[in-house]
Design a protein around this motif. Sequence first.
Motif, PDB file in Angstrom:
ATOM      1  N   TYR A  26     -32.570 -51.349 -16.492  1.00 14.52           N
ATOM      2  CA  TYR A  26     -33.531 -51.893 -16.383  1.00 14.52           C
ATOM      3  C   TYR A  26     -33.912 -53.346 -17.260  1.00 14.52           C
ATOM      4  O   TYR A  26     -34.949 -53.610 -17.005  1.00 14.52           O
ATOM      5  N   TYR A  27     -32.674 -53.688 -17.323  1.00 16.81           N
ATOM      6  CA  TYR A  27     -32.524 -54.866 -18.007  1.00 16.81           C
ATOM      7  C   TYR A  27     -31.509 -55.676 -17.446  1.00 16.81           C
ATOM      8  O   TYR A  27     -31.052 -55.803 -16.616  1.00 16.81           O
ATOM      9  N   ALA A  28     -32.489 -57.326 -16.890  1.00 16.90           N
ATOM     10  CA  ALA A  28     -31.402 -57.901 -16.969  1.00 16.90           C
ATOM     11  C   ALA A  28     -30.431 -58.716 -18.404  1.00 16.90           C
ATOM     12  O   ALA A  28     -31.490 -58.140 -19.319  1.00 16.90           O
ATOM     13  N   ILE A  29     -29.575 -59.330 -17.893  1.00 16.39           N
ATOM     14  CA  ILE A  29     -28.086 -59.104 -18.106  1.00 16.39           C
ATOM     15  C   ILE A  29     -28.317 -61.142 -18.562  1.00 16.39           C
ATOM     16  O   ILE A  29     -28.204 -61.612 -18.157  1.00 16.39           O
ATOM     17  N   GLY A  30     -28.050 -61.739 -19.894  1.00 22.78           N
ATOM     18  CA  GLY A  30     -27.263 -62.834 -19.888  1.00 22.78           C
ATOM     19  C   GLY A  30     -26.549 -62.862 -21.035  1.00 22.78           C
ATOM     20  O   GLY A  30     -26.434 -62.334 -21.760  1.00 22.78           O
ATOM     21  N   TRP A  31     -26.434 -64.344 -20.628  1.00 23.23           N
ATOM     22  CA  TRP A  31     -24.221 -64.593 -21.070  1.00 23.23           C
ATOM     23  C   TRP A  31     -24.799 -65.877 -22.068  1.00 23.23           C
ATOM     24  O   TRP A  31     -24.970 -66.425 -21.119  1.00 23.23           O
ATOM     25  N   PHE A  32     -24.244 -65.868 -22.949  1.00 19.87           N
ATOM     26  CA  PHE A  32     -24.822 -67.195 -23.981  1.00 19.87           C
ATOM     27  C   PHE A  32     -23.623 -67.752 -24.562  1.00 19.87           C
ATOM     28  O   PHE A  32     -22.467 -66.891 -24.663  1.00 19.87           O
ATOM     29  N   ARG A  33     -23.494 -69.092 -24.643  1.00 20.14           N
ATOM     30  CA  ARG A  33     -22.264 -68.781 -25.873  1.00 20.14           C
ATOM     31  C   ARG A  33     -22.108 -69.898 -26.293  1.00 20.14           C
ATOM     32  O   ARG A  33     -23.581 -71.397 -26.763  1.00 20.14           O
ATOM     33  N   GLN A  34     -21.483 -70.006 -27.663  1.00 18.25           N
ATOM     34  CA  GLN A  34     -22.208 -71.078 -28.885  1.00 18.25           C
ATOM     35  C   GLN A  34     -20.737 -72.158 -29.411  1.00 18.25           C
ATOM     36  O   GLN A  34     -19.620 -71.558 -29.889  1.00 18.25           O
ATOM     37  N   ALA A  35     -20.846 -72.912 -29.434  1.00 14.32           N
ATOM     38  CA  ALA A  35     -19.161 -73.663 -29.981  1.00 14.32           C
ATOM     39  C   ALA A  35     -20.020 -74.303 -30.937  1.00 14.32           C
ATOM     40  O   ALA A  35     -20.748 -74.274 -31.619  1.00 14.32           O
TER      41      ALA A  35
ATOM     42  N   SER B 280     -32.359 -56.880  -8.613  1.00 11.22           N
ATOM     43  CA  SER B 280     -32.107 -57.774  -7.278  1.00 11.22           C
ATOM     44  C   SER B 280     -31.248 -58.288  -6.295  1.00 11.22           C
ATOM     45  O   SER B 280     -31.161 -58.817  -6.029  1.00 11.22           O
ATOM     46  N   GLY B 281     -30.512 -58.040  -7.958  1.00 14.21           N
ATOM     47  CA  GLY B 281     -29.428 -59.073  -7.578  1.00 14.21           C
ATOM     48  C   GLY B 281     -29.123 -60.911  -8.576  1.00 14.21           C
ATOM     49  O   GLY B 281     -28.262 -61.416  -7.890  1.00 14.21           O
TER      50      GLY B 281
ATOM     51  N   SER C   9     -21.925 -60.626 -12.946  1.00 12.19           N
ATOM     52  CA  SER C   9     -21.975 -59.461 -11.823  1.00 12.19           C
ATOM     53  C   SER C   9     -22.401 -58.209 -12.963  1.00 12.19           C
ATOM     54  O   SER C   9     -22.296 -58.398 -13.704  1.00 12.19           O
ATOM     55  N   ARG C  10     -22.622 -57.120 -11.719  1.00 12.40           N
ATOM     56  CA  ARG C  10     -22.889 -56.147 -12.631  1.00 12.40           C
ATOM     57  C   ARG C  10     -22.471 -54.693 -12.065  1.00 12.40           C
ATOM     58  O   ARG C  10     -22.639 -54.561 -10.886  1.00 12.40           O
ATOM     59  N   ASP C  11     -21.982 -53.814 -13.147  1.00 11.39           N
ATOM     60  CA  ASP C  11     -22.113 -52.141 -12.719  1.00 11.39           C
ATOM     61  C   ASP C  11     -22.500 -50.775 -13.108  1.00 11.39           C
ATOM     62  O   ASP C  11     -22.417 -51.081 -13.956  1.00 11.39           O
ATOM     63  N   ASN C  12     -23.934 -50.708 -12.721  1.00  9.11           N
ATOM     64  CA  ASN C  12     -24.654 -49.923 -13.411  1.00  9.11           C
ATOM     65  C   ASN C  12     -24.157 -49.226 -13.989  1.00  9.11           C
ATOM     66  O   ASN C  12     -24.373 -47.968 -14.515  1.00  9.11           O
ATOM     67  N   ALA C  13     -23.633 -48.309 -12.851  1.00  9.90           N
ATOM     68  CA  ALA C  13     -22.874 -47.031 -12.782  1.00  9.90           C
ATOM     69  C   ALA C  13     -21.948 -47.028 -14.358  1.00  9.90           C
ATOM     70  O   ALA C  13     -21.790 -46.058 -14.816  1.00  9.90           O
ATOM     71  N   LYS C  14     -21.498 -47.827 -14.292  1.00  8.09           N
ATOM     72  CA  LYS C  14     -20.866 -48.228 -15.697  1.00  8.09           C
ATOM     73  C   LYS C  14     -21.658 -49.507 -16.650  1.00  8.09           C
ATOM     74  O   LYS C  14     -21.170 -48.957 -18.065  1.00  8.09           O
TER      75      LYS C  14
END
Length: 125
Positions: free
Chosen positions: A31-40, A55-56, A71-76
Amino acid sequence: QLQLVESGGGLVQPGGSLTLSCAASGFTLDYYAIGWFRQAPGKEREGVSCINSSSGVTNYADSVKGRFTISRDNAKNTVYLQMNSLRPEDTAVYYCAATHLCEYSGFDLTFFGSWGQGTQVIVSS
């Protein structure tokens, strides 16, 4: 309790590849969107990529377009960040976090929660 755990970081040479994982516990990622962030070091945290729950729909920062793939694998219950053609400027601690819709949140940190502890990526020869 919602928890995200990142893994997969490490030391890689310029031009190399790494795949980061963001695993959820205590809730389902469906039920969630996931974001990746980075901090140098010495820099603000910046958005890298985001993927919606079903929705992809994905988005990427200009600096990683064509090199990174989310990408995402909701099963995992896991979201991945495949990073290719890595550059020294990609060196940072990478974090994942949850939100509702990538289109709504953009890379605004205030719309993301359940931050993981981060995983270090170092790109160096």
